[in-house]
Structure formats: structure tokens, C-alpha cells
Design an enzyme around this catalytic site. Structure first.
Site, short mmCIF file in Angstrom:
data_model
loop_
_atom_site.label_atom_id
_atom_site.label_comp_id
_atom_site.label_asym_id
_atom_site.label_seq_id
_atom_site.Cartn_x
_atom_site.Cartn_y
_atom_site.Cartn_z
N ASP A 8 -3.83 -3.94 3.11
CA ASP A 8 -3.56 -5.39 3.28
C ASP A 8 -4.69 -6.01 4.10
OD1 ASP A 8 -2.05 -7.86 3.18
OD2 ASP A 8 -1.48 -7.51 5.24
N SER A 9 -4.72 -7.33 4.12
CA SER A 9 -5.70 -8.04 4.94
C SER A 9 -5.43 -7.81 6.43
CB SER A 9 -5.61 -9.54 4.66
OG SER A 9 -4.33 -10.01 5.03
N CYS A 71 -0.56 -6.66 -0.65
CA CYS A 71 -1.00 -8.01 -0.34
C CYS A 71 -0.90 -8.82 -1.63
CB CYS A 71 -2.44 -7.93 0.16
SG CYS A 71 -3.24 -9.52 0.42
N GLU A 149 -0.64 -12.16 12.97
CA GLU A 149 -1.67 -11.18 13.36
C GLU A 149 -1.83 -11.12 14.88
OE1 GLU A 149 -3.86 -9.05 11.52
OE2 GLU A 149 -2.45 -9.43 9.91
N CYS A 181 4.24 -13.56 0.54
CA CYS A 181 3.12 -12.98 1.28
C CYS A 181 3.74 -11.85 2.09
CB CYS A 181 2.49 -14.03 2.19
SG CYS A 181 1.37 -13.36 3.44
N HIS A 183 3.13 -10.70 4.86
CA HIS A 183 3.32 -11.00 6.28
C HIS A 183 4.66 -11.70 6.55
CE1 HIS A 183 -1.05 -10.36 6.63
NE2 HIS A 183 -0.93 -10.40 7.94
N1 DGL Z 1 -0.43 -10.37 3.39
C1 DGL Z 1 -1.14 -11.10 2.45
C2 DGL Z 1 -0.39 -11.52 1.23
O1 DGL Z 1 0.58 -10.88 0.89
C3 DGL Z 1 -2.37 -11.85 2.78
C4 DGL Z 1 -2.31 -12.83 3.87
C5 DGL Z 1 -3.68 -13.37 4.21
O2 DGL Z 1 -4.51 -12.59 4.65
O3 DGL Z 1 -3.87 -14.56 4.02
O4 DGL Z 1 -0.75 -12.47 0.59
#
Ligand code: DGL
Length: 268
Positions: A8-9, A71, A149, A181, A183
Site C-alpha cells: 500500500d502507499s 490499495c 498516516e 480506500c 485507509h
Molecule cells: N490506501 C489507498 C487506497 O486504498 C491509497 C491512499 C493514498 O495514498 O492516497 O486507495
């Protein structure tokens, strides 16, 4: 036993790793957080595709038997290219708009995702396959990922920003909200505070892990081990804070796994 890469990011994919450790604790995992470059959701398609491919190549070179692109943004922009390049199973994550349209009683569904995901061809192609009697209220969650984050998922600042993003969804009367997302499952508490208990929240981590399990079965690696495997956390920014966040955000008992955290060096 399999070695599974989860990418993931940043810390968002921990919501998928959490579910993977619950359903498939016997395997070994490498979790790669590109936190030095988060958020991905406000970057260009070309950048996201190139960086995601580089990092998945790195995971494959470490001997991963399968990779979960945990992600939505990277899945939307890069999964085709990753699958064309690597010969191991690649499991992606997409906003659960289809299950949401089936579960909604009033056919009004909110979709909270990154700007890149909402703009992507992949997401819009999926949207076009769904019944037109369901109305989707799409909202980019700008600014939420950096707050998560930095460990502020439950903070006041996050609650205020989230309230702004959720307003159009609330005004439209949505009875279902897609957490588009990885997150965002970590915002569950704040979302419930704002929208109450009656709204249905759709998070696809369970479906993603079931798909991972099917892929491992096809490799005949699903049931070959007992007990608990290892978890290696790799971060492009700060491996110690990644480990602390994992302990804080995840419900899995990390102590029952052999856990290590390392900084990810430069990857090309
Ligand atoms: N967790 C990510 C997603 O599912 C990316 C969030 C990001 O880095 O903008 O899209």
C-alpha cells in the site's frame, strides 16, 4: 506455506493484512508501506502506475508467492500492468460499489475514495456495469490519508474534515457508504460518530482475503502449514512508526507472529 506480499502507499493496507492474519495466520507476510510517498491518491496516473509496478517487482524478487495490492488507487491505476509483468497471482482491491448497490434499501450509496480512484477508467467502467436505479454520491476524501498516516485517525481534526466530506452523502440520504480506500476502515469510529449506527459500511477486506485464499489453493499452498507465520514490515519512511501503527490500528495479535520491521532502501 506461502510468502505473501501486501503493498500500500502507507498504513491503509494494514486493514487488509489484519483480515489476512485472521483468516490465514499460518503464512508468512511482507507488508510494504510506501509512506515516504503517501498519499498516492492525489498523484498522476503515470506516477502511481510506475511506482506500484516497481514495488510489486521488488516484492516478487523477495520470493513472494502472491501479492495483494492492498490499495484501491494502485489497483485502479496499475493492476493490469503488474499482472502483465509478474507471473505470480496479483490480488487487487476495488471499492465495493456492487455489494453496496445490492445491500442498499433506498438505492442511495455514498462512495468515499481517493480522487485518483474516482477518476480512473477502471472505477468508471465498474460503475457503468451497475443498475442505473442506484444513485452513487462520489466524494474524494482529500486530506484524510495524511491524517491517518500521522496517527490521527480518531482525532478532532480528522472528525472535522470527515464531516465536510460526508456532508453531501448525508444530505443525499445515503443508507450505505463504501469505504473505497484501504485507509478508511480506520475511520470507522469517526464515521459512526458522524453518521450513526444505522448506515451500512462496505469494506471489501473480507472478500479480498477470500480471493487470496482461492489463489493460494490454486497454487496448492493454502493448507500446507500450521500455527502462525512471520510478518516483516517494510517502510520507505520510518519502520518503527509503521510497526507502532500496526500494533495500534490492527486487531490481530501480532505477538503471536514473529515480527520484524525494516526500512525499505531505494528500489528501482
Ligand atoms: N490506501 C489507498 C487506497 O486504498 C491509497 C491512499 C493514498 O495514498 O492516497 O486507495
Amino acid at each position: 506455506m506461502a510468502l505473501i506480499g501486501v503493498f500500500d502507499s502507507g498504513v491503509g493496507g494494514l486493514s487488509i493484512l489484519d483480515e489476512a492474519l485472521r483468516q490465514l495466520p499460518q503464512h508468512d507476510y511482507v507488508y510494504l508501506a510506501d509512506s515516504a510517498n503517501a498519499p498516492y491518491g492525489e498523484k498522476s496516473s503515470a506516477w502511481i502506475a510506475a511506482r506500484s509496478l516497481t514495488l510489486c517487482r521488488h516484492l516478487a524478487s523477495q520470493g513472494c508467492d502472491a501479492i495483494v495490492v492492498a490499495c484501491n488507487t494502485a489497483t485502479a491505476e496499475a493492476i493490469k500492468q503488474i499482472r502483465e509483468t509478474l507471473s505470480i497471482p496479483i490480488i487487487g482491491v476495488e471499492p465495493g460499489i456492487k455489494p453496496a448497490s445490492m445491500q442498499s434499501q433506498n438505492n442511495i450509496v455514498g462512495v468515499l475514495a481517493t480522487e485518483a480512484t474516482l477518476k480512473s477508467d477502471k472505477f468508471n467502467a465498474l460503475l457503468n456495469t451497475l443498475p442505473t436505479d442506484c444513485r452513487f454520491i462520489k466524494q474524494a476524501g482529500a486530506g484524510l490519508v495524511p491524517l491517518i498516516e500521522s496517527g490521527k485517525a480518531d482525532g478532532e481534526e480528522t472528525l472535522e474534515l470527515l464531516a465536510k466530506h460526508l456532508e453531501p452523502i448525508q444530505d443525499a440520504g445515503a443508507d450505505t457508504l463504501v469505504l473505497g480506500c484501504t485507509h478508511y476502515p480506520f475511520l470507522r469510529k469517526s464515521i459512526r460518530k458522524l453518521l450513526g449506527e444505522s448506515i451500512t459500511l462496505i469494506d471489501t477486506s473480507d472478500a479480498v482475503v477470500r480471493q487470496l485464499k482461492r489463489q493460494l489453493e490454486s497454487l496448492q499452498k493454502a493448507n500446507l502449514a500450521m500455527g502462525h507465520g512471520t510478518v516483516l514490515f517494510l517502510s520507505s519512511k520510518n519502520e518503527v512508526s509503521l510497526l507502532l501503527m500496526a500494533q495500534d490500528l490492527m486487531s490481530a495479535d501480532l505477538n503471536s507472529h514473529i515480527v520484524e520491521a525494516r526500512i525499505l532502501g531505494e528500489v528501482r
